[in-house]
Design an enzyme around this catalytic site. Sequence first.
Site, PDB file in Angstrom:
ATOM      1  N   ARG A   1      31.318  69.186  25.428  1.00 42.58           N
ATOM      2  CA  ARG A   1      31.213  70.467  24.724  1.00 42.58           C
ATOM      3  C   ARG A   1      29.761  70.884  24.550  1.00 42.58           C
ATOM      4  NH1 ARG A   1      34.133  70.108  19.243  1.00 42.58           N
ATOM      5  NH2 ARG A   1      33.770  72.349  19.261  1.00 42.58           N
TER       6      ARG A   1
ATOM      7  N   GLU B   1      37.196  87.376  31.044  1.00 40.41           N
ATOM      8  CA  GLU B   1      37.736  88.524  30.298  1.00 40.41           C
ATOM      9  C   GLU B   1      36.622  89.436  29.796  1.00 40.41           C
ATOM     10  OE1 GLU B   1      37.370  85.555  29.268  1.00 40.41           O
ATOM     11  OE2 GLU B   1      36.800  85.509  27.147  1.00 40.41           O
TER      12      GLU B   1
ATOM     13  N   ILE C   1      29.346  81.214  27.382  1.00 36.85           N
ATOM     14  CA  ILE C   1      29.009  81.245  25.953  1.00 36.85           C
ATOM     15  C   ILE C   1      29.307  79.888  25.332  1.00 36.85           C
ATOM     16  CG2 ILE C   1      29.420  82.381  23.730  1.00 36.85           C
ATOM     17  CD1 ILE C   1      30.503  84.810  25.370  1.00 36.85           C
ATOM     18  N   ARG C   2      28.271  79.171  24.991  1.00 34.49           N
ATOM     19  CA  ARG C   2      28.426  77.802  24.452  1.00 34.49           C
ATOM     20  C   ARG C   2      29.496  77.047  25.242  1.00 34.49           C
ATOM     21  NH1 ARG C   2      29.516  76.914  18.940  1.00 34.49           N
ATOM     22  NH2 ARG C   2      28.118  75.153  19.069  1.00 34.49           N
TER      23      ARG C   2
ATOM     24  N   GLY D   1      37.070  80.221  22.139  1.00 31.17           N
ATOM     25  CA  GLY D   1      37.082  80.205  20.676  1.00 31.17           C
ATOM     26  C   GLY D   1      36.473  78.892  20.240  1.00 31.17           C
ATOM     27  N   GLU D   2      37.025  78.297  19.228  1.00 34.51           N
ATOM     28  CA  GLU D   2      36.525  77.004  18.761  1.00 34.51           C
ATOM     29  C   GLU D   2      37.636  75.984  18.998  1.00 34.51           C
ATOM     30  OE1 GLU D   2      33.380  76.694  17.888  1.00 34.51           O
ATOM     31  OE2 GLU D   2      33.802  74.547  17.814  1.00 34.51           O
ATOM     32  N   SER D   3      37.390  75.101  19.955  1.00 34.06           N
ATOM     33  CA  SER D   3      38.487  74.232  20.398  1.00 34.06           C
ATOM     34  C   SER D   3      39.020  73.294  19.312  1.00 34.06           C
ATOM     35  CB  SER D   3      38.043  73.421  21.618  1.00 34.06           C
ATOM     36  OG  SER D   3      36.896  72.664  21.314  1.00 34.06           O
TER      37      SER D   3
ATOM     38  N   CYS E   1      36.978  78.644  28.831  1.00 32.08           N
ATOM     39  CA  CYS E   1      36.019  78.064  27.885  1.00 32.08           C
ATOM     40  C   CYS E   1      36.677  77.048  26.944  1.00 32.08           C
ATOM     41  CB  CYS E   1      35.290  79.183  27.145  1.00 32.08           C
ATOM     42  SG  CYS E   1      33.702  78.641  26.522  1.00 32.08           S
TER      43      CYS E   1
ATOM     44  N   HIS F   1      33.759  83.176  30.898  1.00 30.08           N
ATOM     45  CA  HIS F   1      34.622  84.179  30.256  1.00 30.08           C
ATOM     46  C   HIS F   1      34.956  85.343  31.188  1.00 30.08           C
ATOM     47  CE1 HIS F   1      34.621  82.732  26.047  1.00 30.08           C
ATOM     48  NE2 HIS F   1      33.518  82.114  26.452  1.00 30.08           N
TER      49      HIS F   1
HETATM   50  N1  GLN Z   1      31.760  75.848  21.992  1.00 26.40           N
HETATM   51  C1  GLN Z   1      33.171  76.073  21.878  1.00 26.40           C
HETATM   52  C2  GLN Z   1      33.922  74.751  21.699  1.00 26.40           C
HETATM   53  O1  GLN Z   1      33.347  73.737  21.932  1.00 26.40           O
HETATM   54  C3  GLN Z   1      33.688  76.798  23.107  1.00 26.40           C
HETATM   55  C4  GLN Z   1      32.968  78.116  23.251  1.00 26.40           C
HETATM   56  C5  GLN Z   1      33.809  79.248  23.776  1.00 26.40           C
HETATM   57  O2  GLN Z   1      35.032  79.148  23.933  1.00 26.40           O
HETATM   58  N2  GLN Z   1      33.163  80.350  24.012  1.00 26.40           N
HETATM   59  O3  GLN Z   1      35.047  74.733  21.310  1.00 26.40           O
END
Ligand code: GLN
Length: 196
Positions: free
Chosen positions: A111, A176, A138-139, A52-54, A84, A174
């Site tokens: 990140r 999942e 993913i990112r 998600g977005e940390s 992630c 990921h």
């Molecule tokens: N880019 C997100 C972060 O820095 C992490 C990406 C993800 O969990 N898929 O929080």
Amino acid sequence: MRQPRVGVLALQGDMREHAAALRACGLPEHAVTEIRSVDELARVDGLVLPGGESTTVGRLLRIEGLDEAIVQRAAEGMPLFATCAGVILLATEVLHSQQPRLGLIPVQVERNAYGRQVDSFETRLEVDGMGEMDAVFIRAPRIVATDPRVRVLARHRQDPVLCRYGRILAATFHPELTPDHRLHRYFLSMLGPDVG
Ligand code: GLN
């Protein structure tokens, strides 16, 4: 031994896919619950911290008091599976950032470190003791340094991407999102015979 109950942190991010993967490993519907409060955390034996977005998740954890509660449960031996953004939340050090974190795994992460062109990619990993595994990034954060006590179970090029530290399993990808549920099964095995 009673059925272990597993929580999936559900403040933000891809919790549904993790819940589905855990059920695919044979956990019944009621044994997998979404966690949004300290009370809900108290009812589970293990916790998944999804992507998600940390920064967002870190802030929400603090508001709910879940940051301290997770640190406390981890100190008591509760297994954690971070993926992630979850890895960023558990790291002791996040490069160029003061964002809230739990500091439970002694790694340094950067990140979004794979650059814009390769924001997201799929690759095949060789996982220690498990063999080959497809992995979706993913990112993703890059783990740039690990304490010698952290066991690296898989690398992408030089970088650790799957680590085990005590009762913490951490994947920068990921698991999942692929039909292969071996890492969820491995996590469930960490819940161990002393559950219940
Ligand atoms: N880019 C997100 C972060 O820095 C992490 C990406 C993800 O969990 N898929 O929080």
